[in-house]
Design an enzyme around this catalytic site. Structure first.
Site, short mmCIF file in Angstrom:
data_model
loop_
_atom_site.label_atom_id
_atom_site.label_comp_id
_atom_site.label_asym_id
_atom_site.label_seq_id
_atom_site.Cartn_x
_atom_site.Cartn_y
_atom_site.Cartn_z
N HIS A 141 0.79 -1.23 0.00
CA HIS A 141 0.00 0.00 0.00
C HIS A 141 0.82 1.27 0.00
O HIS A 141 0.27 2.34 0.26
CB HIS A 141 -0.91 0.03 1.23
CG HIS A 141 -2.14 -0.79 1.09
ND1 HIS A 141 -3.29 -0.30 0.55
CD2 HIS A 141 -2.38 -2.08 1.40
CE1 HIS A 141 -4.21 -1.24 0.55
NE2 HIS A 141 -3.68 -2.34 1.05
N LYS B 150 -8.77 13.95 3.86
CA LYS B 150 -7.90 12.77 3.90
C LYS B 150 -7.02 12.92 5.12
O LYS B 150 -7.02 13.98 5.75
CB LYS B 150 -7.03 12.69 2.64
CG LYS B 150 -6.37 14.03 2.27
CD LYS B 150 -5.64 13.98 0.94
CE LYS B 150 -6.53 14.01 -0.26
NZ LYS B 150 -6.56 12.75 -1.01
N ARG B 151 -6.27 11.90 5.48
CA ARG B 151 -5.35 12.06 6.60
C ARG B 151 -4.38 13.20 6.34
O ARG B 151 -4.05 13.51 5.19
CB ARG B 151 -4.58 10.75 6.84
CG ARG B 151 -5.42 9.67 7.48
CD ARG B 151 -6.00 10.09 8.82
NE ARG B 151 -4.97 10.21 9.83
CZ ARG B 151 -4.72 9.29 10.76
NH1 ARG B 151 -5.47 8.21 10.85
NH2 ARG B 151 -3.75 9.46 11.65
N LYS C 182 0.81 14.31 1.19
CA LYS C 182 -0.47 14.65 0.58
C LYS C 182 -0.57 16.14 0.27
O LYS C 182 -1.41 16.57 -0.50
CB LYS C 182 -1.62 14.20 1.48
CG LYS C 182 -1.74 12.67 1.61
CD LYS C 182 -2.89 12.29 2.55
CE LYS C 182 -3.04 10.79 2.75
NZ LYS C 182 -3.89 10.14 1.72
N THR D 93 -8.37 6.62 -2.64
CA THR D 93 -9.72 6.15 -2.95
C THR D 93 -10.70 7.30 -2.79
O THR D 93 -11.78 7.28 -3.39
CB THR D 93 -10.15 4.99 -2.03
OG1 THR D 93 -9.88 5.36 -0.67
CG2 THR D 93 -9.42 3.71 -2.37
N LYS E 105 -14.24 8.35 -4.93
CA LYS E 105 -15.55 8.69 -4.37
C LYS E 105 -16.04 10.03 -4.93
O LYS E 105 -17.21 10.18 -5.27
CB LYS E 105 -15.47 8.79 -2.84
CG LYS E 105 -15.03 7.51 -2.14
CD LYS E 105 -14.71 7.78 -0.66
CE LYS E 105 -13.88 6.67 -0.05
NZ LYS E 105 -13.24 7.06 1.23
C1 LIG Z 1 -12.00 7.24 1.52
C2 LIG Z 1 -11.58 7.69 2.85
C3 LIG Z 1 -10.23 7.95 3.11
C4 LIG Z 1 -9.16 7.83 2.05
O1 LIG Z 1 -9.00 9.09 1.44
P1 LIG Z 1 -7.73 9.38 0.48
O2 LIG Z 1 -8.06 10.73 -0.10
O3 LIG Z 1 -7.72 8.32 -0.55
O4 LIG Z 1 -6.53 9.40 1.33
C5 LIG Z 1 -9.88 8.37 4.37
N1 LIG Z 1 -10.79 8.53 5.35
C6 LIG Z 1 -12.10 8.31 5.14
C7 LIG Z 1 -13.07 8.53 6.25
C8 LIG Z 1 -12.54 7.87 3.89
O5 LIG Z 1 -13.84 7.61 3.71
#
Ligand SMILES: *Cc1c(COP(=O)(O)O)cnc(C)c1O
Length: 818
Positions: A365, A556-557, A562, A666, A670
Site C-alpha cells: 500500500h 484525507k489524513r 499529501k 480512494t 468517491k
Molecule cells: C475514503 C476515505 C479515506 C481515504 O482518502 P484518500 O483521499 O484516498 O486518502 C480516508 N478517510 C475516510 C473517512 C474515507 O472515507
C-alpha cells in the site's frame, strides 16, 4: 469460485410483520415499553430487527458453504473502517421503505435512529476503508469469503479543536451497545507470547522444535454480518477481542493486592484495547506486534480448525483458501502457518513451505520508505522466538536461491535479505511477504509499476510472475446509493436499475451530458447536496457556509506527502492578492475550502499544519472585506459518516500529492463518482481517473514522477522557488509575519514556513505555480456552469471502473484463482 446462493426461504417482511418484530425487540430485547423507550432503545431494537432478517440469510450462506466447500478468500486486515451499519444493512436488504413506513406509523423518525449510531472507526483512513469496501464487494460479487481483523475497544480517536489545535479523545464506540456483533466465547483461541524454543527428538530420532510461550492471551471471536447487495448472500467479518486466559489471581487478590491481582488481565486485554492511530508511518511498538500476531494467530487457527472440516488434509489448503494480506500488518501469519504445520503437525519444512507459498498473497500500500514496516530482531525474538527462527530459515533458503540466480552478486544479496542489518538488525516485513506470497500487488497502475521498478525491483527481476496490479475501488452502495440518494434516483431514472452492481453501466449517462434538461437536474441535485452538507456542519460544528459557493474539498489524513500545505499556500496567496489589491474582489470565485483531516497524535508537523489551516480559516472567515466570497470550513473529526454528506456536495476534489507518493487514493474515486471534478497531480489512481474521464474534464498540474525523481537527483533547492516567485514569496511571508496568528511569528508559524523554504521534502514550492495556474483553469471552467456540469456528468459516467466490485473481479482473475 463464484456461486449463487439460493434465495432464502425465510419469510418476507411486510410493514405489519416488521412492526411486530420491532415492538418485540423493544419489549423483550430492550425490556421497555415503547412509550418509555429512549432513542437508543429504539435504535437498538430496529438494529436487531434488521439483524434477525440478515441472520436467516447468513446461516443459509454458511450452510451452503459447508455443503459446497468452494474455495474461499480470507481478507486479513488490521483495520476495517466500516462506517455506520444500520443504513447500509437496510439498503442491502431492501428493508428501508418497510422500516420507514413501519416507524412512521409508530411516530418514530427513522433518520433520527440511523443518526444515533456511532460508527465503528476501526481504521485510520484509506487502507481500512478499502478493507470495508472489499468485504462489501466480496459479498455482492457472491464470493465465499471471510474478513479477519481486530475488535478494537477504542477505534480511531475523536478529534476536537481547541484554539485551532487538534485534541484527541478516546472513541468509545461501544458505549451505547453494539447490536451488530455476535461474540462467541466458546470458540475462543489461545495465543502464546514470549518464552523459549527447545529441541526434542521423537521415537524415530527425528529432530523437532517446540515453542513454550511464557504467557498467553485468549482471542474471543466477534462475528459481524456482511450482506451482499440484495443477493441473499451474507458473509462473515470475524474480529478478535483479547481476554486474559485467567481472569485474575485469586490468591493475590485475597492477600489484598487488587492491582497486582488483575495485572495479567490488564496486560492481555490491552492487546485489543486501541487502534494505533498512525497512518503511513508505523511506530514499531511492541504492543503493535502483539496485536498483529494476536489476530493472525487467532484467524489461522480458526480457519484451519473451525472453518475447514475436521479431517481436512492441509496439503490441499491452497484449493480452499487464499489469505490476502492487507499490507504488511498480517505478514507474521507466514511464519505462524509454517509453525503450525511443522511444529504442531510434524510436517517437513519443504512440504510446509510449498503450501505456505501458495496460500498467501500480499497487497502493498505504499511507496514511502518510512512506511515499510520492519521489526527489530531483538523485539521479535523476545516476543515470538520460534517465528524468528523460521524467518531466519526462510531467509537462508531464499538467499541461497538469490546466489544461484545471481552468482557473485553480494550487493544484491545484501539488498534482498529479509533481514536488514542497519540501523538495527530487523525483519523487513514487505520482503518476507514478497518471498512467501504467491502474488504481490500494488493498488494502482502507477503504483504497481513503481513497485516493480523501484521499491521491490530486485524481487520483480527474480519473480516477475508474482507481480501484478489491482487498482483500488470503492463501493457504490455506500458511496453513491446510500450517501447520494438524489443522484442515484436521477441516474436510475435515466438508465434504469442495475447500475449499483454493474457500475460500468454509468457509461449510458454519457449522451445525457449534452442534454440541457439533464444538466439542470444534475445541478439541482448538487445544489440540494450542498445545502444538506451546509445543514450538517452548521449543526455538527457550528460552521456557516453559503450553499451556493463552489465546494472545494481536501479531505484525507494529514500527511506531508499529501500536501495540505500546498492547498493552504493557494488559499493564502488568493487572500494576499486580494488584500494587496492585486486581485479585484469581483474576480474572485466564491468558494468554500473544506478540509477534513486527522493527524497522527505524535506527528508534530501534521498537527502544526492543522493549527495553521485553522488560523488562516479564522482570519479569512472573519474578514468582512471579502464579502463572504472565500470561506474555510474545517469540521473536526473527519470520518466515514462526514464523508457521506460532504462528498456528494463537492464540486472540486483536491488530489495534490507529490507524484509517486500516493499509492492509489480512494477519496479521489468517491468524488469523481459523485460528480466532482479533480484537480490533481499525475499520481496514484488519479492517472487512471484522468485517462478515463478525459483531459478536458480533469485539471492536471505539476511534476510527474520522473520529473520529481530528476529534480531530486539534481538537487532540489526549495528556496529558489521562494526567491523567484513573488506570489509564493508573498504568501509565505504573510504567514511568517504572523498575519494569521495575531502577530505571533513564533511556534508553528516559523517552523512550518522555515521547513517549506529550506527543505520542502515533498516539493510543494516546486509545484506551486502550476497549481495556481490549474486553479485559474478551474475558475474559468466554473464560470461556464453548463460546461462545468457537462464535465461533472462525464466524470460520473466514466468512473464506473472504480467500483470495488471491479477490484474484486480483478483479484479473482489475477490472484485468487491463480
Ligand atoms: C475514503 C476515505 C479515506 C481515504 O482518502 P484518500 O483521499 O484516498 O486518502 C480516508 N478517510 C475516510 C473517512 C474515507 O472515507
Amino acid at each position: 469460485m463464484n456461486d449463487t446462493t439460493a434465495p432464502s426461504a425465510a419469510r418476507e417482511h411486510t410493514v405489519e410483520s416488521f412492526t411486530r418484530e420491532f415492538l418485540r425487540e423493544v419489549n423483550f430485547g430492550q425490556g421497555v415499553d415503547l412509550d418509555r423507550a429512549s432513542t437508543n432503545d429504539k435504535y437498538l431494537a430496529l438494529a436487531r430487527t434488521v439483524r434477525a432478517y440478515l441472520t436467516t440469510r447468513w446461516l443459509e450462506t454458511l450452510r451452503t458453504q459447508r455443503r459446497e466447500q468452494k474455495k474461499a478468500v480470507a481478507y486479513m486486515s488490521a483495520e476495517f473502517l466500516l462506517g455506520r451499519q444500520l443504513e447500509n444493512n437496510l439498503l442491502a436488504t431492501d428493508l428501508g421503505e418497510i422500516a420507514r413506513d413501519s416507524l412512521d406509523l409508530l411516530g418514530i423518525d427513522l433518520v433520527e435512529l440511523c443518526n444515533t449510531e456511532i460508527e465503528p472507526g476501526l481504521g485510520n483512513g484509506g487502507l481500512g476503508r478499502l478493507a470495508a469496501c472489499f468485504v462489501d464487494s466480496l459479498a455482492t460479487e457472491n464470493v465465499p469469503s471471510i474478513g479477519y481483523g481486530i475488535r478494537y475497544e477504542y477505534g480511531i480517536f475523536r478529534q476536537r479543536f481547541e484554539d485551532g489545535r487538534q485534541v484527541e479523545e478516546p472513541d468509545e464506540w461501544l458505549r451505547l451497545g453494539s447490536p451488530w456483533e455476535m461474540p462467541h466465547p466458546e470458540n475462543a483461541v489461545k495465543v502464546g507470547f514470549g518464552g523459549r524454543v527447545e529441541a526434542w527428538k521423537d521415537e524415530s530420532g527425528r529432530a523437532h522444535r517446540r515453542w513454550s510461550p511464557d504467557w498467553h492471551v485468549t482471542g474471543v471471536p466477534y462475528n459481524y454480518m456482511v450482506p451482499g447487495y440484495r443477493n441473499g448472500r451474507v458473509n462473515t467479518l470475524r474480529l478478535w477481542s483479547a481476554r486474559a486466559t485467567q481472569a485474575f489471581d485469586l490468591a493475590i487478590f485475597n492477600a489484598g493486592d487488587y492491582t497486582d491481582a488483575v495485572r495479567a488481565q490488564t496486560q492481555a486485554e490491552n492487546i485489543s484495547k486501541v487502534l494505533y492511530p498512525e497512518d503511513s508511518t508505523p511506530q514499531g511498538k511492541e504492543l503493535r506486534l502483539q496485536q498483529q500476531y494476536f489476530f493472525v494467530a487467532c484467524s489461522l487457527r480458526d480457519f484451519v480448525e473451525k472453518v475447514l472440516p475436521e479431517d481436512f488434509d492441509l496439503h490441499r489448503l491452497p484449493e480452499r483458501i487464499t489469505f490476502q494480506l492487507n499490507d504488511t500488518h498480517p505478514v507474521i501469519a507466514v511464519p505462524e502457518l509454517m509453525r503450525l504445520l511443522i511444529d504442531e503437525r510434524g510436517w517437513e519444512w519443504a512440504d510446509a513451505w510449498a503450501v505456505t507459498q501458495k496460500v498467501f498473497a500480499y497487497t502493498c500500500h505504499t511507496l514511502l520508505p518510512e512506511a515499510l514496516e520492519v521489526w527489530p530482531v531483538d523485539l521479535l525474538g523476545r516476543l515470538l522466538p520460534r517465528h524468528l527462527e523460521i524467518i531466519y530459515r526462510i531467509n537462508e533458503e531464499f538467499l541461497e536461491q538469490v546466489r544461484e540466480a545471481f552468482p557473485g552478486d553480494m550487493l544484491r544479496e545484501r539488498h534482498m535479505s529479509i533481514i536488514a542489518e542497519e540501523p538495527v538488525r530487523s525483519v523487513r516485513m514487505a520482503y518476507l511477504a514478497t518471498v512467501a506470497g504467491a502474488k504481490v500487488n500494488g493498488v494502482a497502475e502507477l503504483h504497481s509499476q513503481l513497485l516493480r521498478d523501484k521499491v521491490l525491483s530486485d524481487f520483480a527481476e527474480m519473480f516477475p510472475h508474482k507481480f501484478t496490479n489491482v487498482t483500488n475501488g470503492v463501493t457504490p452502495r455506500r458511496f453513491m446509493a446510500l450517501s447520494n440518494p438524489r443522484l442515484s434516483a436521477l441516474i436510475t431514472e435515466a438508465i434504469g436499475e442495475g447500475w449499483v452492481t454493474d457500475l460500468e453501466r454509468l457509461r449510458e449517462l454519457e449522451p445525457l451530458a449534452d442534454d440541457a434538461e439533464f444538466r439542470r437536474r444534475f445541478r439541482e441535485v448538487k445544489s440540494h447536496n450542498r445545502a444538506r452538507f451546509a445543514g450538517v456542519i452548521a449543526e455538527r460544528d457550528g460552521i456557516e457556509i453559503s450553499p451556493d459557493a463552489m465546494v472545494d474539498a481536501m479531505v484525507k489524513r494529514l500527511h506531508e506527502y499529501k500536501r495540505q500545505s500546498l492547498k493552504l499556500l493557494h488559499i493564502v496567496s488568493l487572500y494576499e492578492r486580494i488584500t494587496s489589491g492585486a486581485l479585484p474582489l469581483a474576480d474572485v470565485t466564491p468558494r468554500t475550502f473544506v478540509f477534513g483531516a486527522k493527524a497522527a497524535p505524535g506527528y508534530v508537523r501534521a498537527k502544526e499544519t492543522i493549527a495553521l489551516i485553522n488560523a488562516v480559516g479564522r482570519t479569512i472567515n472573519a474578514d468582512a472585506s471579502l464579502e463572504g466570497r472565500l470561506k474555510v470550513a474545517f469540521p473536526a473529526n473527519y470520518n466515514v459518516t462526514l464523508a457521506e454528506t460532504l462528498i456528494p456536495a463537492a464540486d472540486l476534489s483536491e488530489q495534490i500529492s507529490q507524484a509517486g507518493k500516493e499509492a492509489s487514493g480512494t477519496g479521489n474515486m468517491k468524488f469523481a463518482l459523485n460528480g466532482a471534478l479533480t484537480v490533481g497531480t499525475d499520481d496514484g489512481a488519479n492517472v487512471e481517473i484522468r485517462q478515463l474521464v478525459g483531459d478536458d474534464h480533469f485539471f492536471l498540474f505539476g511534476m510527474d514522477e520522473p520529473a520529481v525523481s530528476d529534480l531530486q537527483a539534481s538537487g532540489y533547492r526549495s528556496a529558489s522557488y521562494y526567491e523567484q516567485d513573488k506570489d509564493l514569496r508573498a504568501a509565505l511571508d504573510m504567514i511568517a509575519s504572523g498575519a494569521f496568528t495575531g502577530g505571533d511569528r513564533g511556534s508553528f508559524v516559523s517552523s512550518i514556513t522555515a521547513s517549506l523554504i529550506e527543505r520542502d521534502r515533498f516539493m510543494a514550492l516546486a509545484d506551486f505555480r502550476a497549481y495556481v495556474d490549474a486553479q485559474e483553469r478551474v475558475e474559468a471552467h466554473w464560470a461556464d456552469q453548463e460546461a462545468w456540469t457537462r464535465s461533472a456528468v462525464l466524470n460520473v459516467a466514466r468512473s464506473g471502473y472504480f467500483s470495488s466490485d471491479r477490484s474484486i473481479r480483478d483479484y479473482l482473475a489475477r490472484i485468487w484463482n491463480a
